[in-house]
Design a protein around this motif. Structure first.
Motif, PDB file in Angstrom:
ATOM      1  N   SER A  17     -20.838   8.031  10.223  1.00  0.00           N
ATOM      2  CA  SER A  17     -21.879   7.012  10.434  1.00  0.00           C
ATOM      3  C   SER A  17     -21.737   5.856   9.446  1.00  0.00           C
ATOM      4  O   SER A  17     -22.706   5.393   8.852  1.00  0.00           O
ATOM      5  CB  SER A  17     -23.267   7.625  10.319  1.00  0.00           C
ATOM      6  N   SER A  18     -20.480   5.417   9.258  1.00  0.00           N
ATOM      7  CA  SER A  18     -20.244   4.325   8.318  1.00  0.00           C
ATOM      8  C   SER A  18     -18.992   3.558   8.720  1.00  0.00           C
ATOM      9  O   SER A  18     -18.264   3.950   9.617  1.00  0.00           O
ATOM     10  CB  SER A  18     -20.090   4.863   6.900  1.00  0.00           C
ATOM     11  N   ARG A  19     -18.758   2.474   8.010  1.00  0.00           N
ATOM     12  CA  ARG A  19     -17.576   1.656   8.249  1.00  0.00           C
ATOM     13  C   ARG A  19     -16.547   1.908   7.156  1.00  0.00           C
ATOM     14  O   ARG A  19     -16.893   2.077   5.998  1.00  0.00           O
ATOM     15  CB  ARG A  19     -17.939   0.177   8.252  1.00  0.00           C
ATOM     16  N   ALA A  20     -15.293   1.905   7.567  1.00  0.00           N
ATOM     17  CA  ALA A  20     -14.188   1.962   6.612  1.00  0.00           C
ATOM     18  C   ALA A  20     -13.457   0.635   6.692  1.00  0.00           C
ATOM     19  O   ALA A  20     -13.492  -0.049   7.717  1.00  0.00           O
ATOM     20  CB  ALA A  20     -13.247   3.110   6.949  1.00  0.00           C
ATOM     21  N   SER A  21     -12.800   0.266   5.600  1.00  0.00           N
ATOM     22  CA  SER A  21     -12.016  -0.957   5.606  1.00  0.00           C
ATOM     23  C   SER A  21     -10.554  -0.621   5.338  1.00  0.00           C
ATOM     24  O   SER A  21     -10.228   0.425   4.775  1.00  0.00           O
ATOM     25  CB  SER A  21     -12.529  -1.953   4.570  1.00  0.00           C
ATOM     26  N   LEU A  22      -9.705  -1.514   5.772  1.00  0.00           N
ATOM     27  CA  LEU A  22      -8.269  -1.378   5.565  1.00  0.00           C
ATOM     28  C   LEU A  22      -7.744  -2.743   5.157  1.00  0.00           C
ATOM     29  O   LEU A  22      -7.952  -3.730   5.872  1.00  0.00           O
ATOM     30  CB  LEU A  22      -7.592  -0.903   6.856  1.00  0.00           C
ATOM     31  N   THR A  23      -7.070  -2.803   4.018  1.00  0.00           N
ATOM     32  CA  THR A  23      -6.479  -4.042   3.534  1.00  0.00           C
ATOM     33  C   THR A  23      -4.965  -3.861   3.518  1.00  0.00           C
ATOM     34  O   THR A  23      -4.458  -2.871   2.993  1.00  0.00           O
ATOM     35  CB  THR A  23      -6.983  -4.376   2.117  1.00  0.00           C
ATOM     36  N   VAL A  24      -4.253  -4.812   4.118  1.00  0.00           N
ATOM     37  CA  VAL A  24      -2.794  -4.736   4.233  1.00  0.00           C
ATOM     38  C   VAL A  24      -2.203  -6.039   3.710  1.00  0.00           C
ATOM     39  O   VAL A  24      -2.575  -7.123   4.163  1.00  0.00           O
ATOM     40  CB  VAL A  24      -2.362  -4.545   5.707  1.00  0.00           C
ATOM     41  N   LEU A  25      -1.274  -5.933   2.762  1.00  0.00           N
ATOM     42  CA  LEU A  25      -0.536  -7.085   2.254  1.00  0.00           C
ATOM     43  C   LEU A  25       0.931  -6.879   2.594  1.00  0.00           C
ATOM     44  O   LEU A  25       1.506  -5.834   2.278  1.00  0.00           O
ATOM     45  CB  LEU A  25      -0.702  -7.233   0.737  1.00  0.00           C
ATOM     46  N   LEU A  26       1.533  -7.868   3.230  1.00  0.00           N
ATOM     47  CA  LEU A  26       2.953  -7.840   3.576  1.00  0.00           C
ATOM     48  C   LEU A  26       3.602  -9.025   2.875  1.00  0.00           C
ATOM     49  O   LEU A  26       3.132 -10.157   3.007  1.00  0.00           O
ATOM     50  CB  LEU A  26       3.126  -7.941   5.093  1.00  0.00           C
ATOM     51  N   GLU A  27       4.686  -8.783   2.107  1.00  0.00           N
ATOM     52  CA  GLU A  27       5.300  -9.870   1.342  1.00  0.00           C
ATOM     53  C   GLU A  27       6.776  -9.609   1.104  1.00  0.00           C
ATOM     54  O   GLU A  27       7.213  -8.466   1.090  1.00  0.00           O
ATOM     55  CB  GLU A  27       4.575 -10.070   0.005  1.00  0.00           C
ATOM     56  N   ASN A  28       7.528 -10.701   0.959  1.00  0.00           N
ATOM     57  CA  ASN A  28       8.950 -10.617   0.609  1.00  0.00           C
ATOM     58  C   ASN A  28       9.284 -11.575  -0.533  1.00  0.00           C
ATOM     59  O   ASN A  28      10.329 -12.201  -0.549  1.00  0.00           O
ATOM     60  CB  ASN A  28       9.831 -10.880   1.838  1.00  0.00           C
ATOM     61  N   LEU A  29       8.401 -11.666  -1.489  1.00  0.00           N
ATOM     62  CA  LEU A  29       8.548 -12.625  -2.584  1.00  0.00           C
ATOM     63  C   LEU A  29       9.652 -12.255  -3.579  1.00  0.00           C
ATOM     64  O   LEU A  29      10.256 -13.128  -4.192  1.00  0.00           O
ATOM     65  CB  LEU A  29       7.223 -12.782  -3.332  1.00  0.00           C
ATOM     66  N   ALA A  30       9.912 -10.961  -3.750  1.00  0.00           N
ATOM     67  CA  ALA A  30      10.884 -10.531  -4.764  1.00  0.00           C
ATOM     68  C   ALA A  30      11.968  -9.642  -4.164  1.00  0.00           C
ATOM     69  O   ALA A  30      12.467  -8.742  -4.820  1.00  0.00           O
ATOM     70  CB  ALA A  30      10.158  -9.803  -5.887  1.00  0.00           C
ATOM     71  N   GLY A  31      12.315  -9.884  -2.912  1.00  0.00           N
ATOM     72  CA  GLY A  31      13.350  -9.069  -2.280  1.00  0.00           C
ATOM     73  C   GLY A  31      12.941  -8.648  -0.887  1.00  0.00           C
ATOM     74  O   GLY A  31      12.280  -9.419  -0.175  1.00  0.00           O
ATOM     75  N   PRO A  32      13.298  -7.425  -0.495  1.00  0.00           N
ATOM     76  CA  PRO A  32      12.961  -6.944   0.846  1.00  0.00           C
ATOM     77  C   PRO A  32      11.446  -6.916   1.083  1.00  0.00           C
ATOM     78  O   PRO A  32      10.660  -6.850   0.141  1.00  0.00           O
ATOM     79  CB  PRO A  32      13.519  -5.521   0.874  1.00  0.00           C
ATOM     80  N   THR A  33      11.065  -6.951   2.341  1.00  0.00           N
ATOM     81  CA  THR A  33       9.647  -6.957   2.691  1.00  0.00           C
ATOM     82  C   THR A  33       8.988  -5.654   2.279  1.00  0.00           C
ATOM     83  O   THR A  33       9.518  -4.570   2.534  1.00  0.00           O
ATOM     84  CB  THR A  33       9.466  -7.174   4.203  1.00  0.00           C
ATOM     85  N   LYS A  34       7.837  -5.791   1.652  1.00  0.00           N
ATOM     86  CA  LYS A  34       7.032  -4.634   1.260  1.00  0.00           C
ATOM     87  C   LYS A  34       5.685  -4.715   1.951  1.00  0.00           C
ATOM     88  O   LYS A  34       5.098  -5.793   2.077  1.00  0.00           O
ATOM     89  CB  LYS A  34       6.829  -4.593  -0.247  1.00  0.00           C
ATOM     90  N   ALA A  35       5.208  -3.579   2.378  1.00  0.00           N
ATOM     91  CA  ALA A  35       3.846  -3.442   2.898  1.00  0.00           C
ATOM     92  C   ALA A  35       3.066  -2.653   1.857  1.00  0.00           C
ATOM     93  O   ALA A  35       3.480  -1.561   1.456  1.00  0.00           O
ATOM     94  CB  ALA A  35       3.854  -2.700   4.229  1.00  0.00           C
ATOM     95  N   VAL A  36       1.960  -3.218   1.405  1.00  0.00           N
ATOM     96  CA  VAL A  36       1.081  -2.555   0.445  1.00  0.00           C
ATOM     97  C   VAL A  36      -0.282  -2.483   1.109  1.00  0.00           C
ATOM     98  O   VAL A  36      -0.800  -3.500   1.569  1.00  0.00           O
ATOM     99  CB  VAL A  36       0.998  -3.348  -0.879  1.00  0.00           C
ATOM    100  N   PHE A  37      -0.862  -1.288   1.189  1.00  0.00           N
ATOM    101  CA  PHE A  37      -2.101  -1.142   1.939  1.00  0.00           C
ATOM    102  C   PHE A  37      -2.975  -0.037   1.369  1.00  0.00           C
ATOM    103  O   PHE A  37      -2.510   0.843   0.647  1.00  0.00           O
ATOM    104  CB  PHE A  37      -1.806  -0.885   3.421  1.00  0.00           C
ATOM    105  N   ARG A  38      -4.267  -0.121   1.732  1.00  0.00           N
ATOM    106  CA  ARG A  38      -5.250   0.852   1.228  1.00  0.00           C
ATOM    107  C   ARG A  38      -6.448   0.883   2.158  1.00  0.00           C
ATOM    108  O   ARG A  38      -7.014  -0.150   2.492  1.00  0.00           O
ATOM    109  CB  ARG A  38      -5.701   0.432  -0.166  1.00  0.00           C
TER     110      ARG A  38
END
Length: 113
Positions: free
Chosen positions: A58-79
């Protein structure tokens, strides 16, 4: 805890895949924010923020996703976060982990490490 994946896609391509997959994961999912930036050097960042209502808690969950290739291969960081019951307890019956797993499901075919 933040989860990280290295993938073979550009951040913008990965963002499209994550957006489609996560929104298709349930009727109560909504993308509540997104931001993308590209540099002349070809670097990209994409930020996606989702909310999902879980009936079992009976609540909401959140999901944050950061996708970046600033220092090499693409990384996905999420929580995933939220989804807990009540104001004092953070026990969420696995709602945030379940929500974060949708990113893994979307990007697993493109994982490089």
């Amino acid at each position: 805890m933040l989860q990280t994946m290295e993938i073979s896609l550009t951040p913008f391509d990965a963002a499209r895949i994550v957006l489609e997959h996560v929104q298709a994961s349930g009727m109560t999912v909504e993308c509540v924010g997104q931001h993308a930036t590209a540099t002349e050097a070809g670097h990209q960042t994409a930020l996606l923020i989702f909310e999902k209502y879980y009936m079992r808690t009976s609540s909401r969950a959140s999901l944050t996703v950061l996708l970046e290739n600033l220092a090499g291969p693409t990384k996905a960081v999420f929580r995933g976060s939220g989804g807990g019951e009540g104001a004092l307890f953070r026990f969420d019956w696995g709602a945030s982990a379940d929500f974060a797993a949708s990113v893994v499901d979307a990007l697993e075919p493109y994982a490089t490490a």
